[in-house]
Scaffold this motif. Structure first.
Motif, short mmCIF file in Angstrom:
data_model
loop_
_atom_site.label_atom_id
_atom_site.label_comp_id
_atom_site.label_asym_id
_atom_site.label_seq_id
_atom_site.Cartn_x
_atom_site.Cartn_y
_atom_site.Cartn_z
N LYS A 38 47.00 63.63 15.44
CA LYS A 38 46.89 64.28 16.73
C LYS A 38 48.20 64.18 17.49
O LYS A 38 48.73 63.09 17.68
CB LYS A 38 45.77 63.62 17.54
N ILE A 39 48.69 65.32 17.95
CA ILE A 39 49.85 65.37 18.84
C ILE A 39 49.30 65.37 20.26
O ILE A 39 48.35 66.07 20.57
CB ILE A 39 50.66 66.67 18.62
N ILE A 40 49.90 64.58 21.13
CA ILE A 40 49.47 64.52 22.53
C ILE A 40 50.24 65.58 23.32
O ILE A 40 51.47 65.60 23.31
CB ILE A 40 49.70 63.11 23.12
N ASN A 41 49.48 66.44 23.98
CA ASN A 41 50.07 67.54 24.77
C ASN A 41 49.95 67.26 26.25
O ASN A 41 49.01 66.61 26.70
CB ASN A 41 49.38 68.86 24.44
N ASP A 42 50.90 67.79 27.01
CA ASP A 42 50.87 67.72 28.45
C ASP A 42 49.70 68.56 28.97
O ASP A 42 49.51 69.70 28.54
CB ASP A 42 52.19 68.24 29.02
N ARG A 43 48.92 68.03 29.89
CA ARG A 43 47.75 68.74 30.40
C ARG A 43 48.11 70.02 31.14
O ARG A 43 47.40 71.01 31.08
CB ARG A 43 46.96 67.85 31.35
N GLU A 44 49.20 69.98 31.88
CA GLU A 44 49.57 71.13 32.71
C GLU A 44 50.28 72.22 31.92
O GLU A 44 49.98 73.40 32.09
CB GLU A 44 50.43 70.68 33.88
N THR A 45 51.22 71.83 31.06
CA THR A 45 52.01 72.84 30.34
C THR A 45 51.47 73.16 28.96
O THR A 45 51.78 74.21 28.41
CB THR A 45 53.47 72.37 30.18
N GLY A 46 50.69 72.24 28.38
CA GLY A 46 50.20 72.44 27.02
C GLY A 46 51.23 72.13 25.95
O GLY A 46 50.94 72.19 24.76
N ARG A 47 52.45 71.77 26.35
CA ARG A 47 53.51 71.42 25.39
C ARG A 47 53.35 70.00 24.89
O ARG A 47 52.81 69.14 25.57
CB ARG A 47 54.88 71.53 26.05
N SER A 48 53.89 69.75 23.72
CA SER A 48 53.89 68.41 23.16
C SER A 48 54.61 67.45 24.09
O SER A 48 55.61 67.80 24.71
CB SER A 48 54.60 68.42 21.81
N ARG A 49 54.08 66.24 24.18
CA ARG A 49 54.75 65.21 24.96
C ARG A 49 55.70 64.38 24.09
O ARG A 49 56.29 63.41 24.56
CB ARG A 49 53.71 64.29 25.62
N GLY A 50 55.82 64.74 22.82
CA GLY A 50 56.78 64.08 21.94
C GLY A 50 56.24 62.86 21.23
O GLY A 50 56.99 62.11 20.62
N PHE A 51 54.92 62.67 21.29
CA PHE A 51 54.33 61.57 20.53
C PHE A 51 52.93 61.95 20.08
O PHE A 51 52.35 62.93 20.54
CB PHE A 51 54.32 60.26 21.32
N GLY A 52 52.41 61.15 19.15
CA GLY A 52 51.08 61.41 18.64
C GLY A 52 50.54 60.19 17.92
O GLY A 52 51.14 59.10 17.97
N PHE A 53 49.41 60.38 17.26
CA PHE A 53 48.75 59.29 16.56
C PHE A 53 48.26 59.78 15.20
O PHE A 53 47.85 60.93 15.05
CB PHE A 53 47.54 58.79 17.36
N VAL A 54 48.32 58.88 14.22
CA VAL A 54 47.78 59.16 12.90
C VAL A 54 46.82 58.02 12.57
O VAL A 54 47.18 56.85 12.66
CB VAL A 54 48.89 59.23 11.83
N THR A 55 45.59 58.39 12.23
CA THR A 55 44.56 57.40 11.90
C THR A 55 44.30 57.45 10.40
O THR A 55 44.07 58.53 9.83
CB THR A 55 43.26 57.69 12.66
N PHE A 56 44.32 56.28 9.77
CA PHE A 56 44.09 56.15 8.34
C PHE A 56 42.73 55.53 8.07
O PHE A 56 42.13 54.89 8.93
CB PHE A 56 45.17 55.26 7.71
N SER A 57 42.27 55.69 6.82
CA SER A 57 40.97 55.13 6.44
C SER A 57 41.08 53.66 6.05
O SER A 57 40.07 52.97 5.96
CB SER A 57 40.36 55.93 5.28
N SER A 58 42.31 53.16 5.83
CA SER A 58 42.46 51.76 5.45
C SER A 58 43.66 51.12 6.15
O SER A 58 44.62 51.80 6.52
CB SER A 58 42.64 51.62 3.94
N GLU A 59 43.57 49.81 6.30
CA GLU A 59 44.65 49.06 6.94
C GLU A 59 45.92 49.12 6.09
O GLU A 59 47.02 49.23 6.62
CB GLU A 59 44.22 47.62 7.16
N GLN A 60 45.76 49.05 4.77
CA GLN A 60 46.94 49.06 3.89
C GLN A 60 47.70 50.38 4.00
O GLN A 60 48.93 50.39 4.05
CB GLN A 60 46.53 48.82 2.43
N ALA A 61 46.98 51.49 4.09
CA ALA A 61 47.63 52.80 4.24
C ALA A 61 48.42 52.84 5.55
O ALA A 61 49.55 53.34 5.60
CB ALA A 61 46.60 53.91 4.19
N MET A 62 47.83 52.30 6.61
CA MET A 62 48.50 52.28 7.90
C MET A 62 49.78 51.45 7.82
O MET A 62 50.85 51.88 8.27
CB MET A 62 47.58 51.68 8.98
N LYS A 63 49.70 50.27 7.22
CA LYS A 63 50.88 49.40 7.11
C LYS A 63 51.96 50.04 6.26
O LYS A 63 53.15 49.96 6.59
CB LYS A 63 50.47 48.04 6.53
#
Length: 118
Positions: A38-63
């Motif tokens: 998920k990319i985090i977008n600005d609420r007012e402009t709808g543009r990317s705020r330049g950061f996001g999150f990636v969720t994995f199914s396992s701790e090892q994949a995340m590390k």
């Protein structure tokens, strides 16, 4: 899985404005099963705020993703990748109520003492 609320989520910062959630998932899927990107977008402009999150199914994949992607180039930008902080805690837990972080316990009443400077 131990608890239903356990998530293996990476914070990804320094993203190019053009990077979307699909590009993020594609870049990180080499390290394991991506549950969500998920990319985090600005609420007012709808543009990317330049950061996001990636969720994995396992701790090892995340590390592995943190180790493999931190500082790497994605869409022309060197990105920062680290473990995301849980939404539930404010970083220090609820017991300390914000006291004790960064030496703040010394911030009161220290200027009128007889000791002078340390």
């Amino acid at each position: 899985m131990a608890a239903a609320d356990v998530e293996y989520r990476c914070f990804v910062g320094g993203l190019a404005w053009a990077t979307d959630s699909d590009a993020l998932e594609k870049a990180f899927s080499q390290y394991g099963d991506v549950v969500e990107s998920k990319i985090i977008n600005d609420r007012e402009t709808g543009r990317s705020r330049g950061f996001g999150f990636v969720t994995f199914s396992s701790e090892q994949a995340m590390k592995d993703a943190i180790e493999g992607m931190n500082g790497q180039n994605l869409d022309g930008r060197n990105i920062t990748v680290n473990e995301a902080q849980s939404r539930g805690s404010g970083g220090g837990g609820s017991r300390d109520r914000g006291y004790g972080d960064g030496g703040s316990r010394y911030s009161r009443g220290g200027d009128g003492g007889a000791e002078g400077s340390w």
